[in-house]
Scaffold this motif. Structure first.
Motif, PDB file in Angstrom:
ATOM      1  N   GLY A 234       0.805  -1.206   0.000  1.00 31.07           N
ATOM      2  CA  GLY A 234       0.000   0.000   0.000  1.00 31.07           C
ATOM      3  C   GLY A 234       0.840   1.259   0.000  1.00 31.07           C
ATOM      4  O   GLY A 234       1.830   1.365  -0.727  1.00 31.07           O
ATOM      5  N   HIS A 235       0.472   2.198   0.859  1.00 34.88           N
ATOM      6  CA  HIS A 235       1.187   3.475   0.948  1.00 34.88           C
ATOM      7  C   HIS A 235       2.337   3.334   1.948  1.00 34.88           C
ATOM      8  O   HIS A 235       2.401   4.030   2.966  1.00 34.88           O
ATOM      9  N   GLY A 236       3.233   2.395   1.646  1.00 31.12           N
ATOM     10  CA  GLY A 236       4.327   2.061   2.538  1.00 31.12           C
ATOM     11  C   GLY A 236       4.326   0.578   2.825  1.00 31.12           C
ATOM     12  O   GLY A 236       3.315  -0.098   2.645  1.00 31.12           O
ATOM     13  N   TRP A 237       5.453   0.042   3.270  1.00 37.18           N
ATOM     14  CA  TRP A 237       5.558  -1.398   3.506  1.00 37.18           C
ATOM     15  C   TRP A 237       6.686  -1.695   4.473  1.00 37.18           C
ATOM     16  O   TRP A 237       7.547  -0.864   4.753  1.00 37.18           O
ATOM     17  N   LEU A 238       6.661  -2.930   4.981  1.00 41.04           N
ATOM     18  CA  LEU A 238       7.646  -3.399   5.952  1.00 41.04           C
ATOM     19  C   LEU A 238       8.248  -4.710   5.444  1.00 41.04           C
ATOM     20  O   LEU A 238       8.067  -5.090   4.291  1.00 41.04           O
ATOM     21  N   GLY A 239       8.982  -5.385   6.314  1.00 40.10           N
ATOM     22  CA  GLY A 239       9.462  -6.727   6.013  1.00 40.10           C
ATOM     23  C   GLY A 239      10.441  -6.797   4.856  1.00 40.10           C
ATOM     24  O   GLY A 239      11.249  -5.895   4.631  1.00 40.10           O
ATOM     25  N   LEU A 240      10.354  -7.889   4.089  1.00 37.35           N
ATOM     26  CA  LEU A 240      11.312  -8.150   3.022  1.00 37.35           C
ATOM     27  C   LEU A 240      11.240  -7.103   1.916  1.00 37.35           C
ATOM     28  O   LEU A 240      12.262  -6.780   1.301  1.00 37.35           O
ATOM     29  N   ASN A 241      10.068  -6.580   1.650  1.00 41.94           N
ATOM     30  CA  ASN A 241       9.974  -5.548   0.604  1.00 41.94           C
ATOM     31  C   ASN A 241      10.631  -4.254   1.038  1.00 41.94           C
ATOM     32  O   ASN A 241      11.195  -3.524   0.215  1.00 41.94           O
ATOM     33  N   LEU A 242      10.570  -3.943   2.326  1.00 40.97           N
ATOM     34  CA  LEU A 242      11.302  -2.775   2.814  1.00 40.97           C
ATOM     35  C   LEU A 242      12.800  -3.008   2.692  1.00 40.97           C
ATOM     36  O   LEU A 242      13.552  -2.122   2.278  1.00 40.97           O
ATOM     37  N   LEU A 243      13.249  -4.214   3.048  1.00 42.47           N
ATOM     38  CA  LEU A 243      14.666  -4.541   2.891  1.00 42.47           C
ATOM     39  C   LEU A 243      15.083  -4.381   1.434  1.00 42.47           C
ATOM     40  O   LEU A 243      16.122  -3.790   1.128  1.00 42.47           O
ATOM     41  N   ASP A 244      14.266  -4.879   0.518  1.00 47.85           N
ATOM     42  CA  ASP A 244      14.558  -4.752  -0.905  1.00 47.85           C
ATOM     43  C   ASP A 244      14.640  -3.285  -1.312  1.00 47.85           C
ATOM     44  O   ASP A 244      15.543  -2.887  -2.076  1.00 47.85           O
ATOM     45  N   SER A 245      13.730  -2.456  -0.816  1.00 49.15           N
ATOM     46  CA  SER A 245      13.752  -1.024  -1.148  1.00 49.15           C
ATOM     47  C   SER A 245      15.019  -0.358  -0.652  1.00 49.15           C
ATOM     48  O   SER A 245      15.622   0.466  -1.350  1.00 49.15           O
ATOM     49  N   LEU A 246      15.431  -0.707   0.563  1.00 50.51           N
ATOM     50  CA  LEU A 246      16.621  -0.085   1.133  1.00 50.51           C
ATOM     51  C   LEU A 246      17.883  -0.506   0.394  1.00 50.51           C
ATOM     52  O   LEU A 246      18.814   0.300   0.210  1.00 50.51           O
ATOM     53  N   VAL A 247      17.939  -1.758  -0.028  1.00 52.33           N
ATOM     54  CA  VAL A 247      19.079  -2.215  -0.830  1.00 52.33           C
ATOM     55  C   VAL A 247      19.147  -1.419  -2.132  1.00 52.33           C
ATOM     56  O   VAL A 247      20.223  -0.975  -2.572  1.00 52.33           O
ATOM     57  N   LYS A 248      18.007  -1.212  -2.773  1.00 49.07           N
ATOM     58  CA  LYS A 248      17.967  -0.457  -4.031  1.00 49.07           C
ATOM     59  C   LYS A 248      18.307   1.020  -3.798  1.00 49.07           C
ATOM     60  O   LYS A 248      18.990   1.650  -4.620  1.00 49.07           O
ATOM     61  N   LEU A 249      17.832   1.581  -2.687  1.00 49.37           N
ATOM     62  CA  LEU A 249      18.185   2.958  -2.351  1.00 49.37           C
ATOM     63  C   LEU A 249      19.683   3.089  -2.139  1.00 49.37           C
ATOM     64  O   LEU A 249      20.316   4.029  -2.635  1.00 49.37           O
ATOM     65  N   LYS A 250      20.259   2.167  -1.414  1.00 45.13           N
ATOM     66  CA  LYS A 250      21.702   2.199  -1.137  1.00 45.13           C
ATOM     67  C   LYS A 250      22.502   2.175  -2.434  1.00 45.13           C
ATOM     68  O   LYS A 250      23.442   2.960  -2.627  1.00 45.13           O
ATOM     69  N   SER A 251      22.121   1.287  -3.351  1.00 43.71           N
ATOM     70  CA  SER A 251      22.827   1.184  -4.624  1.00 43.71           C
ATOM     71  C   SER A 251      22.716   2.471  -5.433  1.00 43.71           C
ATOM     72  O   SER A 251      23.690   2.930  -6.055  1.00 43.71           O
ATOM     73  N   PHE A 252      21.539   3.093  -5.417  1.00 48.61           N
ATOM     74  CA  PHE A 252      21.321   4.311  -6.195  1.00 48.61           C
ATOM     75  C   PHE A 252      22.148   5.469  -5.635  1.00 48.61           C
ATOM     76  O   PHE A 252      22.749   6.238  -6.398  1.00 48.61           O
ATOM     77  N   VAL A 253      22.186   5.595  -4.323  1.00 51.61           N
ATOM     78  CA  VAL A 253      22.982   6.665  -3.710  1.00 51.61           C
ATOM     79  C   VAL A 253      24.462   6.444  -3.987  1.00 51.61           C
ATOM     80  O   VAL A 253      25.199   7.393  -4.318  1.00 51.61           O
TER      81      VAL A 253
END
Length: 286
Positions: free
Chosen positions: A259-278
């Motif tokens: 939805g308008h935000g998420w937790l768990g494995l999808n949050l981990l996936d988002s943070l990994v992608k954010l880290k790579s982009f930065v």
């Protein structure tokens, strides 16, 4: 549009990604400058025009700054909502300066546009004027959530006259205020937020990132959930298509069951992608 969904697990997940830190006794080069934190630093006269600024150790004249922009539907929210992202970024990127700002909130008498863009401009100007004091470089990036994502995109596309923005990340940020699902919505929560923009079509166009995007825009990272009750799927996907058509460097990440935000494995996936982009677009400038 609240960002609270993202907050609970970021610190725990960040620990999974942290590289081993030097232990006492390791032979490191001496630190030229110590890390420094400035809390509620004023960048304007209004009580909401304050920023928490985290200056890294050993910073130099080309140290980049990542600006955090909180959500809250333009009418509420606080920079404390971004603390988990702040901590994640400081752990993962010890060379980065992080600026976490408050901005003036909208109401029936004060439209978000252009007021909140003006506040971001005031912060950027403050950083420029104090660059020698803070010992920072001109390069900046943005990470915004929900309404903060919308503001981050819009400022980066319309106000960056000096080419300072190296990247912008929007998590579940609206991109089209003229979307028919917005204009016809009777949902009271959504109406409370959208009504502060008024009915003027020219203003809504000017305040919509999808209509302000041009070729040459900075690299853009987008995250959306397929079950988002506040941002229709068409907004994220339409914006992705517009970025592609204009040849703007971008990544689009879509989580169909979120939805308008998420937790768990999808949050981990988002943070990994954010880290790579930065890492790719806002590296240390040494």
């Amino acid at each position: 549009m609240k960002a609270n969904y993202f907050h609970r697990l970021i610190l725990a997940i960040g620990g999974v990604l942290i590289s081993c830190l030097p232990q006492e006794g390791d032979l490191d080069p001496p630190t030229v400058l110590p890390a420094k934190s400035l809390t509620n630093e004023s960048y304007g006269a209004h009580p909401r025009q304050v920023v928490d600024l985290y200056l890294p150790a050993n910073r130099h004249e080309n140290t980049p700054t990542l600006i955090l922009v909180h959500g809250g539907g333009w009418i509420e929210g606080d920079k404390s909502d971004m603390h988990p992202f702040r901590d994640f970024l400081r752990e993962q990127f010890p060379y980065l300066a992080v600026a976490n700002l408050n901005y003036r909130l909208a109401d029936a008498a004060h439209s978000p546009y252009p007021m909140q863009l003006d506040d971001i401009q005031a912060l950027v100007t403050h950083l420029e004027e104090h660059r020698e004091e803070y010992r920072l470089g001109p390069r900046i990036g943005f990470l915004g959530v929900s309404a903060g994502g919308h503001l981050s995109l819009l400022w980066s596309y319309t106000r960056d006259t000096k080419g300072s923005v190296q990247m912008v990340c929007s998590m579940v940020g609206p991109t089209d205020l003229l979307d028919e699902s917005y204009r016809s919505s009777s949902d009271p929560t959504l109406r409370e937020m959208l009504d502060v923009f008024g009915e003027n079509e020219a203003l809504l166009t000017a305040a919509s990132p999808v209509y302000q995007l041009r070729s040459g825009a900075p690299p853009t990272l987008l995250f959306y959930g397929g079950q988002d009750p506040l941002v229709p799927n068409s907004q994220g996907m339409g914006f992705r298509d517009r970025l592609s058509a204009l040849g703007v460097t971008h990544e689009f990440h879509f989580y169909p069951n979120e939805g308008h935000g998420w937790l768990g494995l999808n949050l981990l996936d988002s943070l990994v992608k954010l880290k790579s982009f930065v890492e790719k677009h806002l590296p240390d400038g040494r």
